[in-house]
Design a protein around this motif. Structure first.
Motif, PDB file in Angstrom:
ATOM      1  N   LEU A 113       0.842  -1.143  -0.052  1.00 46.84           N
ATOM      2  CA  LEU A 113       0.207  -0.056   0.368  1.00 46.84           C
ATOM      3  C   LEU A 113       0.877   1.005  -0.298  1.00 46.84           C
ATOM      4  CD1 LEU A 113      -2.496  -1.348   2.525  1.00 46.84           C
ATOM      5  CD2 LEU A 113      -3.111  -0.783  -0.032  1.00 46.84           C
ATOM      6  N   ALA A 114       1.763   0.884   0.624  1.00 50.42           N
ATOM      7  CA  ALA A 114       2.881   2.581   0.760  1.00 50.42           C
ATOM      8  C   ALA A 114       3.202   2.395  -0.466  1.00 50.42           C
ATOM      9  CB  ALA A 114       3.803   2.071   1.811  1.00 50.42           C
ATOM     10  N   VAL A 115       3.867   1.953  -0.728  1.00 51.51           N
ATOM     11  CA  VAL A 115       4.009   1.459  -2.164  1.00 51.51           C
ATOM     12  C   VAL A 115       3.766   2.049  -3.741  1.00 51.51           C
ATOM     13  CG1 VAL A 115       5.621   0.228  -4.418  1.00 51.51           C
ATOM     14  CG2 VAL A 115       5.634  -0.553  -1.879  1.00 51.51           C
ATOM     15  N   ALA A 116       2.648   1.504  -4.021  1.00 55.61           N
ATOM     16  CA  ALA A 116       1.091   2.051  -4.315  1.00 55.61           C
ATOM     17  C   ALA A 116       0.784   3.620  -4.457  1.00 55.61           C
ATOM     18  CB  ALA A 116      -0.311   1.299  -4.448  1.00 55.61           C
ATOM     19  N   ALA A 117       0.814   4.163  -2.850  1.00 55.56           N
ATOM     20  CA  ALA A 117       1.019   5.170  -2.808  1.00 55.56           C
ATOM     21  C   ALA A 117       1.869   6.299  -3.193  1.00 55.56           C
ATOM     22  CB  ALA A 117       0.627   6.005  -1.539  1.00 55.56           C
ATOM     23  N   ALA A 118       2.799   5.772  -3.496  1.00 53.30           N
ATOM     24  CA  ALA A 118       4.660   6.772  -3.933  1.00 53.30           C
ATOM     25  C   ALA A 118       3.379   6.701  -5.664  1.00 53.30           C
ATOM     26  CB  ALA A 118       5.331   5.818  -3.418  1.00 53.30           C
ATOM     27  N   VAL A 119       3.433   5.122  -5.863  1.00 53.16           N
ATOM     28  CA  VAL A 119       3.559   5.373  -7.171  1.00 53.16           C
ATOM     29  C   VAL A 119       2.895   6.594  -7.454  1.00 53.16           C
ATOM     30  CG1 VAL A 119       3.167   3.969  -9.253  1.00 53.16           C
ATOM     31  CG2 VAL A 119       4.718   2.765  -7.380  1.00 53.16           C
ATOM     32  N   GLU A 120       1.301   5.936  -7.289  1.00 59.92           N
ATOM     33  CA  GLU A 120       0.459   7.431  -7.944  1.00 59.92           C
ATOM     34  C   GLU A 120       0.881   8.195  -7.700  1.00 59.92           C
ATOM     35  OE1 GLU A 120      -3.466   8.755  -8.862  1.00 59.92           O
ATOM     36  OE2 GLU A 120      -2.289   7.131  -9.009  1.00 59.92           O
ATOM     37  N   ALA A 121       1.905   8.918  -5.783  1.00 59.54           N
ATOM     38  CA  ALA A 121       1.925  10.626  -6.186  1.00 59.54           C
ATOM     39  C   ALA A 121       2.843  10.651  -7.307  1.00 59.54           C
ATOM     40  CB  ALA A 121       2.483  10.507  -4.976  1.00 59.54           C
ATOM     41  N   ARG A 122       3.603   9.778  -8.212  1.00 57.53           N
ATOM     42  CA  ARG A 122       4.485  10.171  -8.827  1.00 57.53           C
ATOM     43  C   ARG A 122       3.545   9.928 -10.513  1.00 57.53           C
ATOM     44  NH1 ARG A 122       9.489   9.298 -10.750  1.00 57.53           N
ATOM     45  NH2 ARG A 122       9.994   8.853 -13.234  1.00 57.53           N
ATOM     46  N   ARG A 123       3.124   9.791 -10.459  1.00 56.32           N
ATOM     47  CA  ARG A 123       1.945   9.382 -11.655  1.00 56.32           C
ATOM     48  C   ARG A 123       0.585  10.813 -12.087  1.00 56.32           C
ATOM     49  NH1 ARG A 123      -3.022   9.124 -13.562  1.00 56.32           N
ATOM     50  NH2 ARG A 123      -4.404   9.231 -11.907  1.00 56.32           N
ATOM     51  N   ARG A 124       0.654  11.067 -10.734  1.00 55.39           N
ATOM     52  CA  ARG A 124      -0.072  12.254 -10.100  1.00 55.39           C
ATOM     53  C   ARG A 124       1.004  14.078 -10.716  1.00 55.39           C
ATOM     54  NH1 ARG A 124      -2.815  14.812  -7.458  1.00 55.39           N
ATOM     55  NH2 ARG A 124      -4.751  15.116  -7.378  1.00 55.39           N
ATOM     56  N   ARG A 125       1.630  13.336 -10.162  1.00 53.69           N
ATOM     57  CA  ARG A 125       2.671  14.696 -10.568  1.00 53.69           C
ATOM     58  C   ARG A 125       3.031  14.252 -12.194  1.00 53.69           C
ATOM     59  NH1 ARG A 125       6.117  12.452  -5.803  1.00 53.69           N
ATOM     60  NH2 ARG A 125       6.929  11.706  -7.365  1.00 53.69           N
TER      61      ARG A 125
END
Length: 569
Positions: A409-421
């Protein structure tokens, strides 16, 4: 489970050299693969059928799909009750497998004949011109959708219990095979899902839903026929009457005798012929009063010590059940939103674009690979290091899975934050393989917690409640899925109040929402659930201490059945 509790198909005592072992489980593995070829695509793709073919609204289609999965979990209890109480597990499968096949055929007929479903229309561009299924056709659809879970629920829970019956956990020569069975059971589920998602989904989308449903029915029929071919090799557990009634009797009798004192020695008092006699244990002493002889011999006033201990087993497992539901809650959400993430990214694999729905194949492939490595390499190493037949205990294995869930879940949050940026076109150029780490961790979660929970509830249940134990595990999946849907609605409502009127997951697209924050919330929730689970696991007392290896379990002194297992798997 001692062999004297088991019989062959003619009711005679089993012969360890002829009955059970890996040769018997091969037929069961085949059944599991075949049924999941049709069932997993049905679970993951039924929304497309309901929306695209039956013209249901998105909300109605999603709700119906969720109810379909929940119905499977509910009917595992029904099948488990029948097999533990009245009919052998093998014959329960033979009764309910044709019901599942009937459900597929009803859906195939409805999909094939134009009069039984709404006329074709452009549901994507002109939804107002489409007529949703209604009236008798809706009744037929509902019948087909809920006949399948009646059969599938019973088949999946009885297949797991029947496979576990093929190995004697009290025999160190067979214990090694038993510790591997549930690993390969999970592997067969994944293998069936892989074949179904690649082949059956292609047939449904390209050749027609009617052919897709017929194909699902045919593979389920083939699995049943192969299972029948293995009848001479199975070990069968004789039904022992309703376990739920036995447990309810304990609570009623304990309440009636609530003012009595309990003698120090209850062991052996009031025992009757049983496939398994359980010794008195400490804890939940108020239930011991149910076995005190006060002269009242009525059935609901006088219970055996074994009955009392069965009730204690259920109460001891209850905290593990509740904490496991909370630990599993983020998993279906993470899997669903991960696939939606992949749909907004670059899905090219060489010169081929991978459809978003096919992304489900990735965690399944990871799971199969990890299962093979775990069973063939990790478990033998852990076995030598810890002395446990399974390498680690069931509860330790489950805990590893819940911990990997928090990391995923932590990794998914970090990847999603990168995708949104990146945003916009730049996000569409971000490779879908950024999701590989969370897919891998999801595979670890399934290999550890999925298999660990299934084996835990099966092994801890008494001999007369093995199928019920498996049904409890499948109930965890259903309850967690339902609570996940509730959590989404609650989060959307709360965040909409404190935001601009739109919740984290209410946007028209992922980029318009805050999936990254939702992932962080789930990670925090998963961490709290993990800590709660660890507390429950630490306080749990095993019915039998996790089996330490004996000399016969050592690698250089294995049984013939174990050698066959190594050669076959």
């Amino acid at each position: 489970m001692a062999l004297q509790c088991l019989v062959d198909w003619k009711g005679r005592p089993v012969n360890p050299n002829r009955h059970g072992g890996v040769k018997a489980t091969m037929f069961i593995y085949f059944l599991v693969v075949m049924t999941n070829i049709g069932n997993i695509p049905m679970l993951l793709n039924v929304v497309s059928y309901l929306h695209g073919k039956m013209h249901m609204g998105i909300a109605d289609a999603s709700t119906t799909a969720t109810n379909f999965f929940g119905a499977i979990c509910v009917f595992t209890f029904f099948g488990a009750f029948i097999s533990d109480s009245y009919v052998k597990r093998f014959y329960t499968i033979l009764i309910f497998a044709p019901i599942e096949i009937l459900g597929y055929m009803l859906l195939a007929c409805q999909a094939h004949f134009p009069a039984l479903h709404p006329p074709p229309c452009d549901i994507v561009n002109h939804p107002s011109e489409c007529t949703a299924v209604s009236g008798r056709n809706l009744s037929l659809l509902t019948l087909g959708l809920y006949v399948i879970p009646i059969g599938e629920g019973a088949v999946r829970v009885c297949a797991a219990a029947l496979g576990g019956d093929q190995f004697d956990g009290d025999d160190p020569r067979e214990l090694r095979g038993k510790t591997s069975f549930f690993n390969w059971y999970a592997f067969c589920i994944s293998l069936g899902g892989f074949v179904g998602l690649v082949f059956v989904v292609w047939v449904q989308n390209s050749e027609g839903w009617d052919l897709g449903f017929v194909l699902s029915a045919l593979v389920a029929l083939l699995g049943m026929l192969v299972l029948v071919a293995g009848l001479p090799f199975y070990r069968h557990q004789k039904p022992t009457g309703s376990p739920l009634t036995r447990i309810l009797q304990v609570f009623v009798a304990a309440f009636r005798k609530r003012n009595l004192s309990v003698p120090e020695d209850l062991v052996g008092m009031h025992e009757t012929t049983s496939i398994e006699v359980l010794e008195r244990t400490s804890g939940f002493k108020f239930l011991d009063k149910a076995a005190v002889d006060d002269g009242d011999a009525r059935r609901w006033s006088q219970c055996t010590v074994t009955q009392v201990e069965e009730a204690k087993i259920i109460l001891r497992m209850l905290p593990v059940f509740v904490s496991s539901v909370l630990g599993y809650l983020p998993i279906p959400l993470l899997l669903t939103f991960t696939v939606q993430q992949g749909g907004t990214m670059d899905t090219r694999l060489g010169g081929t674009h991978v459809p978003p729905a096919s992304l489900f194949v990735i965690p399944i492939v990871f799971q199969m690979l990890i299962l093979v490595v775990y069973d063939r390499a990790v478990v033998p190493w852990l076995r030598r290091a810890t002395g446990y037949a399974g390498g680690i205990t069931h509860l330790q294995r489950i805990g590893v899975g819940f911990a990997s869930n928090v990391v995923a879940l932590a990794v998914a949050a970090a990847v999603e934050a990168r995708r949104r940026r990146h945003g916009g076109a730049a996000a569409a150029e971000m490779s879908v393989f950024w999701l590989t780490p969370q897919f891998f961790l999801l595979g670890v979660m399934d290999v550890t917690s999925f298999v660990g929970l299934l084996e835990f509830f099966y092994s801890e249940a008494s001999a007369g409640m093995k199928s019920i134990g498996g049904a409890v595990f499948f109930c965890i999946l259903g309850v967690a899925s339902w609570l996940g849907s509730v959590l989404i609605r609650v989060v959307n409502r709360v965040t909409a109040r404190h935001g601009a009127g739109t919740g984290w997951l209410d946007g028209a697209s992922l980029s318009a929402g805050r999936l990254d924050l939702f992932y962080w919330l789930l990670a925090l929730f998963g961490l709290v659930a993990l800590l709660l689970y660890l507390l429950c696991a630490w306080r749990y007392t095993y019915r039998y201490h996790p089996s330490r290896m004996q000399s016969a379990m050592e690698d250089h002194r294995v049984s013939p059945a174990s050698k066959k297992l190594d050669a076959a798997l």
